[in-house]
Motif scaffolding. Structure first.
Motif, mmCIF file in Angstrom:
data_model
loop_
_atom_site.group_PDB
_atom_site.id
_atom_site.type_symbol
_atom_site.label_atom_id
_atom_site.label_comp_id
_atom_site.label_asym_id
_atom_site.label_seq_id
_atom_site.Cartn_x
_atom_site.Cartn_y
_atom_site.Cartn_z
ATOM 1 N N ALA A 182 -72.236 63.457 -80.306
ATOM 2 C CA ALA A 182 -73.365 63.257 -81.225
ATOM 3 C C ALA A 182 -74.604 63.687 -80.353
ATOM 4 N N GLY A 183 -73.927 64.377 -79.404
ATOM 5 C CA GLY A 183 -74.972 65.358 -78.541
ATOM 6 C C GLY A 183 -75.145 63.883 -77.165
ATOM 7 N N HIS A 184 -74.145 62.626 -76.976
ATOM 8 C CA HIS A 184 -75.232 61.825 -76.370
ATOM 9 C C HIS A 184 -74.128 62.079 -74.442
ATOM 10 N N ASP A 185 -74.716 62.429 -73.367
ATOM 11 C CA ASP A 185 -74.105 62.884 -71.814
ATOM 12 C C ASP A 185 -73.667 61.216 -71.064
ATOM 13 N N LEU A 186 -72.455 60.845 -71.384
ATOM 14 C CA LEU A 186 -72.220 59.752 -71.109
ATOM 15 C C LEU A 186 -71.469 59.259 -69.158
ATOM 16 N N PRO A 187 -71.702 58.815 -68.216
ATOM 17 C CA PRO A 187 -70.676 59.007 -67.645
ATOM 18 C C PRO A 187 -69.443 58.771 -67.677
ATOM 19 N N ILE A 188 -68.694 59.465 -66.899
ATOM 20 C CA ILE A 188 -67.200 59.480 -66.656
ATOM 21 C C ILE A 188 -66.735 58.030 -65.422
ATOM 22 N N ILE A 189 -66.461 57.172 -66.169
ATOM 23 C CA ILE A 189 -65.920 56.233 -64.550
ATOM 24 C C ILE A 189 -64.489 56.161 -64.050
ATOM 25 N N ASP A 190 -64.724 56.274 -63.007
ATOM 26 C CA ASP A 190 -63.339 56.501 -62.448
ATOM 27 C C ASP A 190 -63.006 55.248 -62.235
ATOM 28 N N VAL A 191 -61.921 54.360 -62.352
ATOM 29 C CA VAL A 191 -61.929 52.013 -62.324
ATOM 30 C C VAL A 191 -61.058 53.141 -60.910
ATOM 31 N N THR A 192 -60.617 54.019 -60.672
ATOM 32 C CA THR A 192 -59.033 53.900 -59.757
ATOM 33 C C THR A 192 -59.947 54.168 -58.499
ATOM 34 N N HIS A 193 -61.125 54.883 -58.421
ATOM 35 C CA HIS A 193 -62.406 54.619 -56.911
ATOM 36 C C HIS A 193 -61.802 53.369 -56.455
ATOM 37 N N PRO A 194 -62.096 53.276 -54.950
ATOM 38 C CA PRO A 194 -62.420 52.068 -53.957
ATOM 39 C C PRO A 194 -63.740 51.166 -54.282
ATOM 40 N N ARG A 195 -64.282 51.944 -54.743
ATOM 41 C CA ARG A 195 -65.464 50.925 -54.929
ATOM 42 C C ARG A 195 -65.491 50.019 -55.733
ATOM 43 N N PHE A 196 -64.508 50.334 -56.647
ATOM 44 C CA PHE A 196 -64.307 49.055 -58.141
ATOM 45 C C PHE A 196 -62.465 48.116 -57.812
ATOM 46 N N ALA A 197 -62.655 48.179 -56.629
ATOM 47 C CA ALA A 197 -61.517 47.163 -55.881
ATOM 48 C C ALA A 197 -61.659 45.971 -55.918
ATOM 49 N N VAL A 198 -61.025 44.893 -56.131
ATOM 50 C CA VAL A 198 -61.569 43.189 -56.478
ATOM 51 C C VAL A 198 -60.456 43.119 -55.230
ATOM 52 N N ALA A 199 -60.976 42.337 -55.309
ATOM 53 C CA ALA A 199 -60.014 41.422 -53.699
ATOM 54 C C ALA A 199 -59.174 40.222 -54.769
ATOM 55 N N ASP A 200 -58.026 40.131 -54.492
ATOM 56 C CA ASP A 200 -57.156 38.859 -55.344
ATOM 57 C C ASP A 200 -56.218 38.656 -54.309
ATOM 58 N N ASP A 201 -56.741 37.451 -53.343
ATOM 59 C CA ASP A 201 -56.837 36.500 -52.753
ATOM 60 C C ASP A 201 -56.822 35.394 -53.291
ATOM 61 N N GLU A 202 -57.024 33.912 -52.573
ATOM 62 C CA GLU A 202 -57.523 32.495 -53.024
ATOM 63 C C GLU A 202 -58.956 33.149 -52.701
ATOM 64 N N ALA A 203 -59.287 33.212 -51.945
ATOM 65 C CA ALA A 203 -60.794 32.573 -51.690
ATOM 66 C C ALA A 203 -61.609 33.550 -52.585
ATOM 67 N N ALA A 204 -61.097 35.104 -53.249
ATOM 68 C CA ALA A 204 -61.691 35.793 -53.323
ATOM 69 C C ALA A 204 -61.759 35.091 -55.125
ATOM 70 N N ARG A 205 -61.048 34.705 -55.401
ATOM 71 C CA ARG A 205 -60.988 34.339 -56.742
ATOM 72 C C ARG A 205 -62.028 32.895 -57.087
ATOM 73 N N ALA A 206 -61.592 32.368 -56.032
ATOM 74 C CA ALA A 206 -62.063 30.857 -55.995
ATOM 75 C C ALA A 206 -63.553 30.837 -55.918
ATOM 76 N N ALA A 207 -64.532 32.055 -55.097
ATOM 77 C CA ALA A 207 -65.180 32.739 -55.244
ATOM 78 C C ALA A 207 -66.473 33.372 -56.495
ATOM 79 N N ARG A 208 -65.057 33.917 -57.643
ATOM 80 C CA ARG A 208 -65.474 34.849 -58.766
ATOM 81 C C ARG A 208 -65.839 33.484 -59.595
ATOM 82 N N SER A 209 -64.437 32.351 -59.844
ATOM 83 C CA SER A 209 -65.083 31.438 -60.340
ATOM 84 C C SER A 209 -65.867 30.481 -59.925
ATOM 85 N N ARG A 210 -66.278 30.455 -59.174
ATOM 86 C CA ARG A 210 -67.844 29.230 -58.863
ATOM 87 C C ARG A 210 -68.792 30.211 -58.939
#
Length: 100
Positions: free
Chosen positions: A27-55
């Motif tokens: 359709a002619g739209h320019d869309l950004p390609i998001i590289d989800v493997t980039h370290p900026r997208f890393a999400v901590a998966d420890d207990e404290a990080a999960r609790a913070a996300r839940s809060r």
């Protein structure tokens, strides 16, 4: 099967600075390609990080709790009308689903 007038794979091209790649849709739209493997997208998966996300989720949920349901539905519909993604999800092409 792709027709000869349409490329089977869109080419990614750099646009501006910062190394962000963009792809042009049919359709002619320019869309950004998001590289989800980039370290900026890393999400901590420890207990404290999960609790913070839940809060954070529960806090946001409580803040939205005061919005009456009819108003929330109205706002979501209004925002969805302006969204290309929502339009593609809720108004699919009648000839079949096109890749995004």
């Amino acid at each position: 099967m792709a027709s000869s007038s349409r490329p089977a794979i869109a080419e990614a091209t750099p646009k501006g600075t910062g190394g962000v790649l963009h792809a042009c849709t049919r359709a002619g739209h320019d869309l950004p390609i998001i590289d989800v493997t980039h370290p900026r997208f890393a999400v901590a998966d420890d207990e404290a990080a999960r609790a913070a996300r839940s809060r954070a989720f529960l806090s946001d949920d409580r803040q939205r709790g005061w919005i009456p349901p009819f108003l929330l539905r109205f706002l979501l519909r209004r925002l969805a009308r302006k969204s290309r993604l929502a339009a593609a999800m809720f108004n699919p092409i009648s000839t079949g689903s096109a890749p995004m």
